[in-house]
Write a protein that holds these residues in place. Sequence first.
Motif, PDB file in Angstrom:
ATOM      1  N   ILE C  92       8.746  15.349  19.334  1.00 22.27           N
ATOM      2  CA  ILE C  92       7.701  15.372  18.307  1.00 22.27           C
ATOM      3  C   ILE C  92       6.814  16.600  18.526  1.00 22.27           C
ATOM      4  N   GLY C  93       6.737  17.432  17.476  1.00 22.17           N
ATOM      5  CA  GLY C  93       6.008  18.685  17.595  1.00 22.17           C
ATOM      6  C   GLY C  93       4.732  18.754  16.772  1.00 22.17           C
ATOM      7  N   ALA C  94       4.529  17.782  15.896  1.00 21.30           N
ATOM      8  CA  ALA C  94       3.332  17.791  15.044  1.00 21.30           C
ATOM      9  C   ALA C  94       3.004  16.362  14.641  1.00 21.30           C
ATOM     10  N   VAL C  95       1.702  16.042  14.618  1.00 18.57           N
ATOM     11  CA  VAL C  95       1.213  14.715  14.222  1.00 18.57           C
ATOM     12  C   VAL C  95       0.108  14.920  13.190  1.00 18.57           C
ATOM     13  N   LEU C  96       0.281  14.299  12.010  1.00 16.74           N
ATOM     14  CA  LEU C  96      -0.666  14.499  10.913  1.00 16.74           C
ATOM     15  C   LEU C  96      -1.192  13.144  10.444  1.00 16.74           C
ATOM     16  N   HIS C  97      -2.496  13.009  10.406  1.00 15.85           N
ATOM     17  CA  HIS C  97      -3.117  11.753   9.970  1.00 15.85           C
ATOM     18  C   HIS C  97      -3.931  11.983   8.704  1.00 15.85           C
ATOM     19  N   THR C  98      -3.448  11.427   7.593  1.00 16.33           N
ATOM     20  CA  THR C  98      -4.174  11.518   6.322  1.00 16.33           C
ATOM     21  C   THR C  98      -4.876  10.195   6.035  1.00 16.33           C
ATOM     22  N   HIS C  99      -5.825  10.269   5.125  1.00 16.88           N
ATOM     23  CA  HIS C  99      -6.713   9.126   4.867  1.00 16.88           C
ATOM     24  C   HIS C  99      -6.915   9.051   3.349  1.00 16.88           C
ATOM     25  N   SER C 100      -5.853   8.695   2.643  1.00 14.53           N
ATOM     26  CA  SER C 100      -5.885   8.730   1.181  1.00 14.53           C
ATOM     27  C   SER C 100      -6.302   7.387   0.593  1.00 14.53           C
ATOM     28  N   VAL C 101      -6.718   7.417  -0.661  1.00  8.72           N
ATOM     29  CA  VAL C 101      -7.040   6.186  -1.392  1.00  8.72           C
ATOM     30  C   VAL C 101      -5.810   5.280  -1.468  1.00  8.72           C
ATOM     31  N   SER C 102      -4.645   5.836  -1.800  1.00 13.15           N
ATOM     32  CA  SER C 102      -3.434   5.012  -1.939  1.00 13.15           C
ATOM     33  C   SER C 102      -3.068   4.310  -0.640  1.00 13.15           C
ATOM     34  N   ALA C 103      -3.079   5.052   0.466  1.00 11.98           N
ATOM     35  CA  ALA C 103      -2.738   4.452   1.758  1.00 11.98           C
ATOM     36  C   ALA C 103      -3.744   3.376   2.121  1.00 11.98           C
ATOM     37  N   THR C 104      -4.997   3.604   1.776  1.00 11.72           N
ATOM     38  CA  THR C 104      -6.052   2.650   2.105  1.00 11.72           C
ATOM     39  C   THR C 104      -5.891   1.350   1.321  1.00 11.72           C
ATOM     40  N   VAL C 105      -5.805   1.447   0.013  1.00 14.42           N
ATOM     41  CA  VAL C 105      -5.750   0.221  -0.798  1.00 14.42           C
ATOM     42  C   VAL C 105      -4.422  -0.513  -0.601  1.00 14.42           C
ATOM     43  N   LEU C 106      -3.338   0.224  -0.485  1.00 14.87           N
ATOM     44  CA  LEU C 106      -2.041  -0.434  -0.299  1.00 14.87           C
ATOM     45  C   LEU C 106      -1.999  -1.163   1.041  1.00 14.87           C
ATOM     46  N   SER C 107      -2.491  -0.542   2.088  1.00 10.43           N
ATOM     47  CA  SER C 107      -2.439  -1.169   3.411  1.00 10.43           C
ATOM     48  C   SER C 107      -3.347  -2.393   3.478  1.00 10.43           C
ATOM     49  N   ARG C 108      -4.404  -2.417   2.679  1.00 11.78           N
ATOM     50  CA  ARG C 108      -5.286  -3.595   2.630  1.00 11.78           C
ATOM     51  C   ARG C 108      -4.639  -4.746   1.852  1.00 11.78           C
ATOM     52  N   ALA C 109      -3.767  -4.380   0.888  1.00 10.80           N
ATOM     53  CA  ALA C 109      -3.145  -5.415   0.058  1.00 10.80           C
ATOM     54  C   ALA C 109      -1.881  -5.990   0.707  1.00 10.80           C
ATOM     55  N   ALA C 110      -1.311  -5.257   1.679  1.00  6.57           N
ATOM     56  CA  ALA C 110      -0.013  -5.639   2.242  1.00  6.57           C
ATOM     57  C   ALA C 110      -0.150  -6.492   3.494  1.00  6.57           C
ATOM     58  N   GLY C 111       0.957  -7.083   3.915  1.00  8.90           N
ATOM     59  CA  GLY C 111       1.012  -7.863   5.151  1.00  8.90           C
ATOM     60  C   GLY C 111       1.302  -6.981   6.363  1.00  8.90           C
ATOM     61  N   PRO C 112       2.047  -7.467   7.365  1.00  7.74           N
ATOM     62  CA  PRO C 112       2.256  -6.683   8.584  1.00  7.74           C
ATOM     63  C   PRO C 112       3.164  -5.470   8.403  1.00  7.74           C
ATOM     64  N   GLU C 113       3.962  -5.473   7.348  1.00  2.00           N
ATOM     65  CA  GLU C 113       4.713  -4.248   7.058  1.00  2.00           C
ATOM     66  C   GLU C 113       4.975  -4.133   5.566  1.00  2.00           C
ATOM     67  N   LEU C 114       5.328  -2.903   5.174  1.00  2.00           N
ATOM     68  CA  LEU C 114       5.595  -2.598   3.778  1.00  2.00           C
ATOM     69  C   LEU C 114       7.082  -2.268   3.683  1.00  2.00           C
ATOM     70  N   THR C 115       7.805  -2.952   2.789  1.00  2.00           N
ATOM     71  CA  THR C 115       9.228  -2.666   2.622  1.00  2.00           C
ATOM     72  C   THR C 115       9.439  -1.917   1.315  1.00  2.00           C
ATOM     73  N   ILE C 116      10.166  -0.842   1.411  1.00  2.00           N
ATOM     74  CA  ILE C 116      10.369   0.057   0.265  1.00  2.00           C
ATOM     75  C   ILE C 116      11.869   0.293   0.097  1.00  2.00           C
ATOM     76  N   SER C 117      12.364   0.160  -1.127  1.00  2.00           N
ATOM     77  CA  SER C 117      13.772   0.507  -1.351  1.00  2.00           C
ATOM     78  C   SER C 117      13.982   0.960  -2.784  1.00  2.00           C
ATOM     79  N   GLY C 118      15.046   1.713  -2.998  1.00  2.00           N
ATOM     80  CA  GLY C 118      15.405   2.152  -4.335  1.00  2.00           C
ATOM     81  C   GLY C 118      14.758   3.450  -4.773  1.00  2.00           C
TER      82      GLY C 118
END
Lengths: 206, 206, 206, 206
Positions: C92-118
């Motif tokens: 691992i050569g780079a670590v980036l931490h963003t703090h967006s509205v989408s990540a914030t609201v989605l993570s508050r609405a979701a459970g212990p993990e988010l499953t994405i497909s398609g």
Amino acid sequence: MSPEDFPGPANALCEVCRLFADREWCLATSGNFSVRAGKLHCMITQSGKDKSRLSPDDLMICDLHGIAVDQSLKPSTETPLHACIYKLDADIGAVLHTHSVSATVLSRAAGPELTISGYEMQKAFAGIGSHDESVNVVIFDNDQDMQALSARIEQAWTGGQLTVPGFLIRGHGLYAWGEKLGDAQRHVEGFEFLFQCAWQELMVKT
Amino acid sequence: MSPEDFPGPANALCEVCRLFADREWCLATSGNFSVRAGKLHCMITQSGKDKSRLSPDDLMICDLHGIAVDQSLKPSTETPLHACIYKLDADIGAVLHTHSVSATVLSRAAGPELTISGYEMQKAFAGIGSHDESVNVVIFDNDQDMQALSARIEQAWTGGQLTVPGFLIRGHGLYAWGEKLGDAQRHVEGFEFLFQCAWQELMVKT
Amino acid sequence: MSPEDFPGPANALCEVCRLFADREWCLATSGNFSVRAGKLHCMITQSGKDKSRLSPDDLMICDLHGIAVDQSLKPSTETPLHACIYKLDADIGAVLHTHSVSATVLSRAAGPELTISGYEMQKAFAGIGSHDESVNVVIFDNDQDMQALSARIEQAWTGGQLTVPGFLIRGHGLYAWGEKLGDAQRHVEGFEFLFQCAWQELMVKT
Amino acid sequence: MSPEDFPGPANALCEVCRLFADREWCLATSGNFSVRAGKLHCMITQSGKDKSRLSPDDLMICDLHGIAVDQSLKPSTETPLHACIYKLDADIGAVLHTHSVSATVLSRAAGPELTISGYEMQKAFAGIGSHDESVNVVIFDNDQDMQALSARIEQAWTGGQLTVPGFLIRGHGLYAWGEKLGDAQRHVEGFEFLFQCAWQELMVKT
């Protein structure tokens, strides 16, 4: 008579167009923008130009029947609407037509007019002094016949229905105007802001 | 006494204004922005200026009664609110008023205050150390009478209700402040972020 | 040892920060960003810097315990999370931490993990070759105790739960990484895109 | 034969890419963009390039089987779709593939095609003269097999189903084309606008 005769207004108009393009209010060469040029003409964007990189070379002069002074150039097909608005009131110095997502979806969801009240932003419109006033924005059904649409606009003006410096065309966008370009710009921004608010409130209410 | 006496702060303030304008937080010449200039004055945006191209020439000096030093210039009508806030606390060095869609729609949907908790972003506010704390943002009803509005703000301050460095005016927008301009900027951005989140969560809950 | 010893990586990191700031993914001095600097150190954003105008002077060097080489500079309080991630994998050569509205609201609405497909965009992640695969994004509860949070991250890594190059912290944002800065940037953009999609689909489903 | 042989088109293509990247239509190195280069080749974006800072060095020449002229360069994996579209019609001079949130979520929510009517913006498409016409946008299911996908596109073209200059791939994005680069750009912008509208209307209807 050409845009080169009005370098200051031409540059100012292009700057507003690029700003609006940056906000995605005139994608796909949509939107058309003009300032009055003398008593009998206006300087307007040519048909099909990308507003995100507009320069004075993309403007042209038309008379107030919408006829090009330089017949080798093609004005926007909506030039007659600009001409119609300049003829309504000799004090109108700029006419700006944006084509935003908010104006489009809101005008499709609304009836013959949109009533707005309680927003401080209403004060952006010349003549509105408080958020307590109720603002009515007329929504015309869209039409490909510019003469028919002009006649309806003129009728609404004469009938005193256009109480704010702009109107919507359904599924099409906003026309706004002002004495100076800066006034018309402020009116466009005020309307677009209010359309965004009204649409977002509709999403929560639904 | 003029903005030319404070070239560094004037340029820094204009840079923040242009950044906020780029995010559409002060469309249609809305919003007004100031920094303290000496103990008895502030430097504030003039009325009706386009924030997207603000320069130090668009600023002016007012005393803390909101009276212009150079009477030929027109301060924002909301200058008394800036003056009111500077008088609340001698440590306040900057007052920034944005007028965003999120702040507008959220304040219209909410009651007398907005309660926020569980967001890491709360830590953007001076004095808040954890997402676990509960943050209350006071929402004042809008008023065109600046003295009446100032009195309500002063009362809320004295009553200890303003526990975060900002408040909302319903249908109008955010006022936020800080010791330095950078603090006030961080507070504005923190509030605007939280308003976007709160509004989006309202859309999903509805 | 200072950022001046790594001018190329320092400039590249700042360019990515300014790009992300422009997208409003790190408002209010939120977010923190680093690249590995030698085997035992990383170069990371200092605490409280405005990412929209970040320059190499706003960076600093820390060791992989999160301790500053130049003790006069203040690293982000989340530096231990960066250090933790660099210790998980020497590639691992780079670590980036963003703090967006989408990540914030989605993570508050979701459970212990988010499953994405398609989504075709899943292929932005190293090791994912098709939209048909199912992608799990772990969501850690937020914590002001960096050592406790690091321990949970390490446990999830050891347990094989971090199958994509990033995770969410609830109400806080995204951490993503990559071998090179460009990989980490692509991962951040892929995640942020997918969070926007997932949130918008939640708005329609509700 | 290299991009250096087509400096004007190469710069114009990169300018469009950077504009689209700025609108977040090709995050995470997604999207690929080409113009025809002579009768038997096209100039296309290389695989994995950040479109927000694209320069002519990031382009390459492929033949209309999707094979690179300079085998040391790696074309986008979707180059065969570009080649397929160029072979459909000798008048097609540019093919642009964007990967926006709106196109992604709308295509996932829709059936085999999307029907749009009543929008003035439909006139952005070559051959559509009125908002009253009904526009059908074909949505292909996504596939990692470019030959299989090309065959379905060719079949739809031959069957006369592609009545507008673009189509959607489900969960993946938009392909649009035009005689000149400016036409293809206008078509992309028209489609993306209409997808934003259609998605927003879906949020209100739900």
